[in-house]
Design a protein around this motif. Sequence first.
Motif, PDB file in Angstrom:
ATOM      1  N   ILE A 236       0.818  -1.185  -0.027  1.00  0.00           N
ATOM      2  CA  ILE A 236       0.054   0.084   0.005  1.00  0.00           C
ATOM      3  C   ILE A 236       0.959   1.182   0.091  1.00  0.00           C
ATOM      4  O   ILE A 236       0.560   2.054  -0.836  1.00  0.00           O
ATOM      5  CB  ILE A 236      -1.098   0.012   1.247  1.00  0.00           C
ATOM      6  CG1 ILE A 236      -2.094  -1.083   1.147  1.00  0.00           C
ATOM      7  CG2 ILE A 236      -1.616   1.552   1.218  1.00  0.00           C
ATOM      8  CD1 ILE A 236      -2.792  -1.219  -0.022  1.00  0.00           C
ATOM      9  N   VAL A 237       1.733   1.115   0.830  1.00  0.00           N
ATOM     10  CA  VAL A 237       2.725   2.594   1.063  1.00  0.00           C
ATOM     11  C   VAL A 237       4.013   2.451   0.303  1.00  0.00           C
ATOM     12  O   VAL A 237       4.828   3.393   0.869  1.00  0.00           O
ATOM     13  CB  VAL A 237       2.669   3.174   2.559  1.00  0.00           C
ATOM     14  CG1 VAL A 237       1.164   3.361   3.063  1.00  0.00           C
ATOM     15  CG2 VAL A 237       3.259   1.840   3.380  1.00  0.00           C
ATOM     16  N   GLY A 238       4.414   1.439  -0.075  1.00  0.00           N
ATOM     17  CA  GLY A 238       5.810   1.517  -0.611  1.00  0.00           C
ATOM     18  C   GLY A 238       7.028   1.033   0.399  1.00  0.00           C
ATOM     19  O   GLY A 238       6.874   0.141   1.408  1.00  0.00           O
ATOM     20  N   ASP A 239       7.983   1.528   0.207  1.00  0.00           N
ATOM     21  CA  ASP A 239       9.244   1.081   0.736  1.00  0.00           C
ATOM     22  C   ASP A 239       9.355   1.752   2.333  1.00  0.00           C
ATOM     23  O   ASP A 239       8.853   2.934   2.526  1.00  0.00           O
ATOM     24  CB  ASP A 239      10.599   1.731   0.194  1.00  0.00           C
ATOM     25  CG  ASP A 239      10.610   0.937  -1.238  1.00  0.00           C
ATOM     26  OD1 ASP A 239      10.442  -0.277  -1.185  1.00  0.00           O
ATOM     27  OD2 ASP A 239      11.563   1.456  -2.071  1.00  0.00           O
ATOM     28  N   LEU A 240       9.492   0.950   3.294  1.00  0.00           N
ATOM     29  CA  LEU A 240       9.711   1.230   4.635  1.00  0.00           C
ATOM     30  C   LEU A 240      11.234   0.913   5.159  1.00  0.00           C
ATOM     31  O   LEU A 240      11.531  -0.194   4.830  1.00  0.00           O
ATOM     32  CB  LEU A 240       8.716   0.821   5.445  1.00  0.00           C
ATOM     33  CG  LEU A 240       7.132   1.041   4.811  1.00  0.00           C
ATOM     34  CD1 LEU A 240       6.367  -0.083   5.847  1.00  0.00           C
ATOM     35  CD2 LEU A 240       6.902   2.419   5.385  1.00  0.00           C
ATOM     36  N   THR A 241      11.763   1.755   5.914  1.00  0.00           N
ATOM     37  CA  THR A 241      12.985   1.624   6.743  1.00  0.00           C
ATOM     38  C   THR A 241      12.704   1.561   8.218  1.00  0.00           C
ATOM     39  O   THR A 241      12.369   3.043   8.529  1.00  0.00           O
ATOM     40  CB  THR A 241      14.117   2.201   6.106  1.00  0.00           C
ATOM     41  OG1 THR A 241      14.565   2.058   4.776  1.00  0.00           O
ATOM     42  CG2 THR A 241      15.247   1.896   7.048  1.00  0.00           C
ATOM     43  N   LEU A 242      12.679   0.534   9.017  1.00  0.00           N
ATOM     44  CA  LEU A 242      12.126   0.665  10.324  1.00  0.00           C
ATOM     45  C   LEU A 242      13.231   0.151  11.074  1.00  0.00           C
ATOM     46  O   LEU A 242      13.874  -1.030  10.952  1.00  0.00           O
ATOM     47  CB  LEU A 242      10.882  -0.092  10.699  1.00  0.00           C
ATOM     48  CG  LEU A 242       9.818   0.469   9.997  1.00  0.00           C
ATOM     49  CD1 LEU A 242       8.570  -0.474   9.872  1.00  0.00           C
ATOM     50  CD2 LEU A 242       9.135   1.629  10.272  1.00  0.00           C
TER      51      LEU A 242
END
Length: 293
Positions: A236-242
Amino acid sequence: MDNRVEVREFLTSRRAKITPEQAGLPAAGQRRVPGLRRSEVAALAGMSVEYYAKLERGFLAGVSAGVLDAVARTLRLDDAERAHLLRLAHEADGSSAVARPGRHPKQWTIRPGLQWSLDAITAPAGVGNDRLDLLAVNHLGRALFSDLYTDPHRPPNFARYTFLDSAARQFYPDWELAADTTVANLRTASGKDPYDKGLHDLVGELSTRSDDFRRRWGAHNVRTHGSGVKHFHHRIVGDLTLAYESLDLRAEPGLTMTIFSPEPDSPTAQALTLLASWAATSNTSDISNEVSA
């Protein structure tokens, strides 16, 4: 899992990873197998070849802490590998505190206070066990890992998702790293509790259904899962770096709460705001919190 087999395969695999050059030895002569010879490990660890060969055949019962330390030092074991070796030795002595064969997992229901604590966290957060079951989440955690809930198995499981669901190869941008990490976590869990029937069943299922899993399981890699950074590609929201931090729950032995946090004012923080909006208008709350812990 057979303790002697586990010891033998673990020590053999660690020995194969150390080159003569790394150990400060000359690399002269043809070597039939990679890594150090048993005789070289024995010499570096200060013991006879016969004694080390006995250890590598899986006979760790009664071995002193000093001998284990010498083996760990010679094989250049990291903290997770050293802890795994010690657990195997404790199990060989019969001194491990794990449950014995025949144990049945209790039915686990999240305490209201624990769910309230999860819900009070504004970042994605969840509670899991060493089998990588996702036992409970807050609303944003449910949205982040929504693809896991398409599997009818309950509780959803990260290992089953990683190796049996094709969507995982999009969700994890570096799927190879995610797969390696997943198996190393399960291998560590097997050392903590070799009588966990749920873990046995999971490993058997994945070994049967996934060549990728079976090959990695045979490598005997272990790791400590405490903190770090994970990369996801959410549909839904694309790339994530967590960044993630895993915290042991004192009131729930064997369970861990993990919190996934974005860098403030980063593109990931903005993406999580969008994810929260999507979750608020989507049916992402239909989950059961009564599972086998």
